[in-house]
Every structure is written in C-alpha cells, then in structure tokens.
Design a protein around this motif. Structure first.
Motif, short mmCIF file in Angstrom:
data_model
loop_
_atom_site.label_atom_id
_atom_site.label_comp_id
_atom_site.label_asym_id
_atom_site.label_seq_id
_atom_site.Cartn_x
_atom_site.Cartn_y
_atom_site.Cartn_z
N ARG A 46 48.38 38.79 34.06
CA ARG A 46 48.91 37.98 35.17
C ARG A 46 49.49 38.86 36.27
N ALA A 48 50.49 27.34 38.60
CA ALA A 48 49.44 27.81 39.51
C ALA A 48 49.97 27.67 40.92
N PHE A 84 47.28 32.09 38.79
CA PHE A 84 47.43 31.15 37.69
C PHE A 84 48.11 31.85 36.51
N GLY A 105 43.58 25.94 33.03
CA GLY A 105 43.16 26.64 34.24
C GLY A 105 42.27 25.78 35.11
N PHE A 108 44.46 23.07 36.81
CA PHE A 108 45.23 23.66 37.90
C PHE A 108 44.35 23.92 39.13
#
Length: 941
Positions: A99, A138, A152, A164, A167
């Motif tokens: 991330r 997100a 995200f 995912g 989002f």
C-alpha cells in the motif's frame, strides 16, 4: 434490498500513480500537482466550484460481497481517524508495503488527519465497515480538471471478497459526478491482485513499467464491458447470499415457546416434519425443551455455529436478537415477527434499525412479517406453511404470507413441484430481484413465478429479468402497477406514468404477466411440462365440434393462428380412429402446437384416450395442451415416457385445463415467450453523433448552483443545445411580441410560416385556435397574430399589461405529428415513451413505453405497437412515414436519459414524421440536481 455486489480479485492496496521526487517513493498519499495549503481552492476554481460540498450522504450504500455477506460503504468522516489507524495496525508487513511502498508501523498523525479530512470534491475517500469496524478504504486526489490519482487499501481479513472492485465502482461514480474523467495509480508489480482489479473492471486500461512500478491509467466513461463486468459481479454475489439462506447446515429458532399454537413452536414442528437433515436448535431463556428439541439458554450455550436464524420474537426485541445472531456468526435471518412498517412510521423506523443492524454485521434479512422460506430439495421448511410441497421445477416468490400459503397449496393441487419458496413480507432487505439472481443459477429451478404486491426497483428487476428470461420463463402476478395502492409496510416510490408503462417494460424484458394466481399456474403447467412452441400455428382436435369452435375462437383472440381446419370427431369415435387422427395432426408440418379437447360420452373414456394422447404428443416433440373438462393440472394419466438424450426414459406430461379459455391463454403466453426468446433483440449501441461527454459538460454547467434535489426548467435555447449533443436538431423559431416582430421573423425564415401561442393551455392546440399553419403573407400573419394574442388574453395566465408572446416558425414538410418523451421516472427509472399526437391518444392512453437503454428493435417495436400506428404506415393513402428516422430519434433520447438521471423530463412535442425525415418543432426539458436513481452505477440500497 441490497443492490451493490463485487466478485473480482481483491487487493491489499495501491498508491497514487506518481511518486514525489526526493522521498524515495516511500509514501503513497502525496498531494496532487495543485498542492500546498491552497490546493483545494485552486482546483475548485479550476473546475468552477466555489465552495466545499456538504457530506454526500447519498453516496452511502449497503453492499453485498463476493461470499454473500454484507458491508456498509460510505464517505470517510473526520471521526474515522482512530478506526483507520486500528485497521492499519492489524495489517501485515507485506500489505503495508504494497500500500505505502515502505514499512510503516503507524500512520503519522499529520497524514492520518489528511486521510480523514476530505472536501468531497477534489479529494474523496470511501471506507467500508462491518460491525462498525473499518475493513478498507479507497480515495482519489484530483490532479487537474479531468484526472485524479487513486489509492486502495483492504484489511487482510477481507482479502478476496471483492472489496477492491466495489471501491473502484463507487469511486469512479463519485469522480464522474465531480467532473473527473481519468484515474491514475501506481502499483508494485508483485501486487497482482490489485492489477487484476483494474484489468478486470472493463475500462480501457493502459499501463507501463517505470522505475520498478506499474503506472496504470484509464478513462472512467462506462463501457459495455464495464457494465457487463459489474452486472456479473452483482449477479454472483447476490445469488451467493440467497444460496446461504436456502442451504443452511444448521437452523436456530428464536422465540419458540412451549405453547403448541405459538408461531415459534409451529416453525419447529414444520422443520422437523419436513425432515430437515441439518441441526435444529432452540434458544429459550427458561425452557429445557420445546417441541421435542432441547433448548439452550443463550447463543453462548449453542454447541456449534448457526447458519440460519428464524426469529419469532416480539418486534421490539428483534433488534437485540439480530445483534446476538450477528455476534455469533449467523449468516442470515428470517424474521417472521410482525409489528414493523405495516404498523406505521414507528414500526418503519424499528424495521430500518433492525435491517441496518443485520447489514452492518454481514447478514441478509428475509422479512419482517414473512411466512418464511422453503427449499424442497433440501427438505427445509423454515416457514409457517403447514406442509412441504413436493420437489419440482418451479421457484416461487411472494410478499403476502397468506397468499404464499395459497400459492403452495395451488401448486400441490396441480401436481407442480416447487424447488424453493420465499415469502419476503415487508421486503425490507431480500427482494424478488435477489431471488431472480439465485434462480438463474439454480439447476433445480426451470420456471420462476412471482406474486408482487410492489416492486421496489423495477429498473433492476427488468434488467435482471431480461437476462434470466433468455434461459428460463419468468411469470409475474402483480397486484398494483402504479404503487398508488401499496400494501402496508412496503416503502415504494410512485410512478408518474400509467400502469401500462410497467406492464410494457416487463414485456420488453420477456416477462410473462398473469392477472391471477390461477393464470400463473396455467402458464407454468405448459412451461414445466412441454417444449416451447416453434411458432404461432395451432391445430385443434377433439370429439366435440362445439368445444372445438370455442377453442378456435379463443386461440385467435389470443393472437394465435389456426392454420388447419379443426378435427372434430364423432363423440363415439373409437380409440384407434382417435389415434390415426392424432398422428395425422401431429405430423402436419403446418402445425406448431396442438390443443386437444375431449368430452366424455358413450364412446372411449378419459382414462383410455389420455394415455394415447400423451404418447403421441410426447413422440412428436410439439407443444401440446389438453382441454379435459373438469380436469386441471399435470396429472399422471396424461404422462408418457420417451427416451432422453442419454437414452433413459423421461416423463412428458400434457397439461390439462378445465376450459378452452384457460388452455388458449396459457398456450398463447407460452408462444409469445418462445417468440420473444428466439427473436433478435437488437443492440443498444447509440447512433453516430451521440456525444455523451459533451452532454455531461453541458448538464453540469446548466445545474451549477441548483440545490440538490431541486429542478430547473431549461430555456428553449438550452434545450436545443442539450439535444444537439446527442445529434437531435430542433426546427428554429423566433419568439415575438408584436406583429412587426412576427413579420420580420417570417421574412427571415421565408413564407409560409406557422404561428403558435406560448401559453401552456394553447401551445400545440390547433383545434383550440392556439396554432395557425401555412401563413403565406404579412397581412395574413398580422390578422392571425392579433387573433391568437387576443385568445391568449381571454384564456388568462399572463401578467397584467404584458403583451402575450408568440412563436414564429418555418413550416415543416407534411408529416404525422408524434410525441416522444423521456426522463427519469421516480419508480421506473429512465423511460422513453412514444405516441401519435392528439387528444384521442391521451384519452385512450395509446402510448408505448420502454425502459432505457432501448435496443434498436425496441425502438421500432414501440412505434408500431400503438393502436394509431397505421397513421404512420400510409393510412387512407397518406405517405408512409420514415419509421427508421423516428426510431433514430428515440435511440438518441434513450442514450441521453440512460446515462443521465439528471434529465427528469424531456419532450419532443410535436415530432413531425415525414416520408423522408423527421422535424422536431418544439422541445421541452427539465433537469434535476443530484437525482437518486435506484439502479445507477452506484446502486443504492
């Protein structure tokens, strides 16, 4: 009802696409190119926004995940900081690195504050929660007027559940609403799941490897593929959520008392008598045993996890019981209890809190005020129905509990087995749309039957039913089509259109409409036991000329063709003679279906003729129905066995009807469905010249400053500009106030011209004197101007002392005046309507309606389906209109209203359909700011 789904690979996270030099790529939340303390204001000025939008509560939605559980998605709020940090601390080192591109034990306070404080315009973030805990987030940060960076993050425990994809859909919808057209992101190459989310979304993706990072770019305009992908995810997730309810390994009854007549006690006995093979538990705070089952004092005492909770406690206790179910991992609940929305506003509020509690903890809810659920194949009778119907091919859905019992009884009486049955009660969560998703995949269900007292989301129903009807027949009994007589407890919007609109939209989707429960089962008898008709040609054979005549009359009245003379044998005909005539009839190549009638006499009896008839019919492979007076249903004595594809004998039953009108109606509806299924339904591709991007820019500009939910009526020039974006031109006109101005306009256009009152009661009213056509010179124009102006003054409605204005317009070539309207109906969503202009059309409701998006076939059919259509086809020697040109305009309006729910209403009145072209003589439009579409890309619950 839950409408959001996801079923694509999930992601541990990605960061915005551009790293800031000098930081080694260690942070993924870098500000956009318009950065610094004034960045929000700078970008706001760039896109024409002057103040920060309020918290967009209408972006909130309950969603269904890939595994069938639920979650709540909403925009981030400042008070989410602690929960965001808590999620971060639970993440694995690998997830954090994917991330943020760096190890990060905690999110620094400054950056955390920035994460949860967004302006909902240039910087937008969503979080998803289960039980109040954040499980993912997100966000996007605007780069410039048309593009934004996205990132995200999904909690480790919720990987692989489609977060995912959800989002991305919601973030893209919010971005489009704020004028953003492109997303950019950077993803580490090893983060294959995040890359898969982007690649599988259906957008046109470009990506490149740069400095060890994959840069992803894509346009946010929906594509056919992105819509298909979203629909597929929705379908699988919702089907999975229903499957969990109908296939539990264990059931707990909450609220069962020792009193035999109590609801809970009856539920227990029904579960037991059906032979449910799983575990059955009772939770009772005092009893040791209920209905022969050991009772547990609380959920904590149960020896194993429960799949399905059946609740029969007083309404005021339901929220607490649902909360207990959630805390102990129950997958779904059936709420039999009443006392909710059907009792009024307080009950509705209680119902909403109960459903919100369930959804927030990942559970689906059937009910409240439900009769229960049945799965005959699984021997599950978690309902108040006193019997388990035989297993069979019909899936049944009902909202009314009492009607549900009647449906099950009628199915059993007719010898029709049931695959599954759900009573939705107040339909607070699980709906008919969810059941359609499930039955599409259920191999045990061959025919779907629904009794609907209301339709909460007809657009979604039509969209799903259109796909399902290509595989399995869908038969609907609908009580009230306008939502004006909604039953207590059903929260439904009202339609602006007549009841005919919903009926026609259902037919557009291939749905078979039945007026009564008996009619539902009449046509279901044909669908469950016979092949679909190959055409509309019907042969009639029997031993009664009178009965054959009645059948022929009814068949023709229902739109079928009797292509060969009916065969009416003598009442005392022998069995062998009957066999010869039957085989001749079934062998006739001009016959697609056969109706056999039989009246008992002194000759062969029903028990002799029926097996013969069944055998000949089964061998023929042609659709067959029988009219045996006094005999109804799929009976054993009308069943024959023929070899199946694997060589094993397969039973084929000829359905029997008690009268010719029922047999003819059922066969006609089965034929209509077969013809719809085999027909070319066309494509939804918009015609060339439709520029939805230009339309979006114009609509956004026209609605600037209009408060959310408010409407704005467009000026004629604005309407023309909006129509031009989709390739529709309006014949120009000049608004004038004096005869001199009228003469100047007429000379500019060139005579002849038309003169029209602007007054709402007289506009388009040639019969009332508000319109004068074919004015050839100045003198005639002046006389007509003064006459119409005086008429407007006498009708009233304009300000005192104000000169009534009139419109001067060049004459269009001869043609038939039509009306095409379109817009966002509160109940039905985007609808396009067509009619021939005139009072008679309006009085008789001779209007065709279709739900957008239309196919080119839909557009053509709606033109020819109105009763006044012969006026367009050369009626009494008049030139035939160019129907393709009319259909072209309809398709352009369909593209506009399907894409933009902001178009509340748009009317082309009149549209002159000529032999070569169409001419739009007047157009009217109303836009609504931030409309709430029930079945949008960001599908609301």
């Amino acid at each position: 009802m839950l409408d959001i789904v996801a079923d694509a690979p999930d992601t541990r996270g990605c960061r915005p696409h551009r790293r800031v030099p000098g930081n080694g790529g260690t942070r993924s939340w870098r500000r956009s190119r318009v950065s610094g303390a004034g960045s929000g204001r700078a970008v706001a000025m760039l896109v024409g926004m002057t103040e920060r939008p309020p918290y967009p509560s209408y972006w909130e939605a309950d969603v269904v995940l890939r595994d069938g559980t639920t979650a709540h998605l909403r925009p981030v709020r400042p008070e989410d900081a602690e929960a965001m940090q808590a999620m971060h601390r639970k993440q694995s080192d690998e997830s954090v690195y994917l991330r943020f591109f760096a190890p990060l034990p905690v999110i620094p306070k400054r950056d955390l504050e920035r994460f949860v404080n967004v302006d909902y315009h240039d910087r937008v973030a969503f979080v998803m929660t289960v039980g109040g805990e954040i499980i993912g987030d997100a966000r996007y940060d605007r780069i410039d007027e048309r593009s934004a960076e996205v990132a995200f993050n999904v909690a480790d425990d919720y990987q692989g559940r489609g977060l995912g994809s959800i989002f991305l859909e919601h973030l893209a919808a919010a971005a489009r609403e704020r004028g953003i057209r492109e997303f950019h992101a950077e993803v580490l190459p090893q983060n294959r799941s995040m890359l898969a989310v982007f690649m599988a979304a259906g957008y046109k993706i470009t990506r490149q490897l740069d400095d060890g990072v994959v840069a992803v770019h894509f346009n946010l305009d929906p594509t056919e593929e992105s819509r298909r992908v979203q629909a597929a995810r929705e379908h699988r997730a919702e089907a999975r959520s229903v499957h969990s309810l109908l296939h539990p390994a264990s059931v707990a009854v909450l609220g069962a008392s020792r009193k035999r007549t109590s609801t809970g006690n009856l539920l227990l006995r029904n579960l037991k008598e059906a032979g449910f093979p799983g575990e059955i538990f009772v939770v009772h705070p005092e009893a040791d045993q209920v209905a022969g089952f050991p009772a547990y004092r609380s959920f904590d005492d149960l020896p194993e996890q429960i799949d399905l909770g059946v609740i029969a406690v007083p309404a005021e206790r339901c929220i607490e019981v649902v909360r207990q179910c959630a805390q102990h991992g129950v997958k779904g609940v059936v709420v039999i209890s009443s006392g909710f929305a059907e009792e009024g506003p307080e009950g509705l509020a209680l119902q909403q809190r109960m459903v919100a509690t369930a959804r927030a903890h990942g559970m689906r809810v059937v009910g409240p005020n439900s009769l229960g659920v049945i799965n005959a194949d699984a021997a599950l009778n978690a309902s108040l129905a006193p019997f388990l119907p035989p297993a069979g091919p019909i899936g049944l859905f009902a909202q009314s509990g009492a009607f549900g019992t009647a449906i099950l009884a009628e199915a059993t009486r007719r010898g029709l087995g049931v695959s599954s049955f759900v009573s939705a009660g107040n339909r607070a969560d699980l709906s008919g749309n969810d059941m359609l998703q499930y039955w599409e995949e259920d191999p045990a269900t061959k025919v779907v039957g629904l009794y609907l007292e209301s339709v909460g989301n007809p657009r979604k129903f039509s969209r799903i039913a259109r796909r399902l009807s290509l595989k399995k027949p869908v038969v609907v009994v609908k009580a009230d089509f306008t939502a004006e007589e909604r039953p207590p407890g059903h929260h439904v919007r009202s339609s602006r259109l007549s009841s005919a609109a919903l009926i026609q939209i259902f037919e557009q989707a291939g749905v078979v409409r039945a007026d009564t429960m008996h009619a539902l089962f009449d046509v279901a008898q044909v669908f469950t036991s016979q092949p679909l008709p190959a055409g509309r040609r019907v042969g009639v054979i029997g031993n009664s000329a009178a009965l054959a005549t009645l059948v022929v009359q009814r068949l023709r009245a229902e739109g079928l063709e009797v292509t060969v003379p009916p065969v009416s044998m003598h009442p005392e005909v022998s069995t062998e003679e009957f066999r010869v005539e039957l085989e001749r009839m079934f062998a006739n190549p001009d016959v697609d279906s056969v109706v056999m009638t039989f009246t008992p006499s002194s000759g062969p009896q029903s028990d002799e003729i029926a097996p013969l008839f069944a055998q000949v019919s089964a061998r023929s492979g042609k659709t067959t129905v029988a009219c045996f007076l006094g005999i109804i249903g799929n009976q054993e004595f009308l069943t024959a066995h023929v070899p199946g594809d694997d060589g094993e004998p397969v039973p084929v039953t000829v359905p029997a009807f008690g009268g010719p009108e029922y047999a003819a109606w059922a066969l006609a509806r089965a034929t209509d469905y077969a013809m719809w299924r085999e027909s070319d339904r066309g494509t939804t591709d918009p015609p060339a010249g439709v520029d939805l991007r230009a339309a979006r820019r114009l609509i956004r500009r026209l609605l600037a400053g209009v408060p959310a939910g408010e409407q704005r009526t467009l000026e004629p020039g604005e309407v023309a500009a909006l129509l031009e974006t989709v390739g529709i031109s309006v014949v120009p006109h000049a608004r004038v106030h004096t005869p001199e101005e009228a003469s100047a306009a007429a000379r500019e256009f060139g005579f002849p011209v038309a003169l029209k009152a602007v007054h709402h009661q007289l506009r388009h009213r040639l019969d009332a004197g508000g319109v004068q056509l074919n004015i050839d010179n100045d003198a005639e124009l002046r006389d007509d101007f003064l006459r119409i102006q005086d008429l407007v003054r006498r009708v009233g409605g304009h300000s005192a002392g104000e000169q009534p204005s009139l419109d001067v317009q060049p004459m269009a070539p001869p043609g038939t005046a039509c009306v095409v309207t379109a817009g966002e109906d509160p109940l039905l969503g985007p609808v396009v309507s067509f009619s021939i202009a005139g009072d008679a059309t309006e009085l008789l409701d001779d209007v065709a309606h279709r739900g957008a998006p239309l196919t080119n076939v839909d557009a053509r059919e709606m033109i020819t389906s109105v009763k006044a259509a012969p006026r367009l086809l050369g009626y009494q020697g008049t030139p035939a209109a160019n129907l393709s040109a009319v259909a072209d305009v309809i398709m352009r309006l369909s593209a506009l209203v399907d894409e933009f729910p902001e178009v509340s209403e748009i009317a082309l009145r009149p549209l002159h359909a000529g032999a070569e072209q169409v001419h739009i003589l007047s157009a009217y439009a109303v836009l609504r700011s931030q409309p709430d579409r029930k079945d949008s890309v960001r599908r609301l619950s």
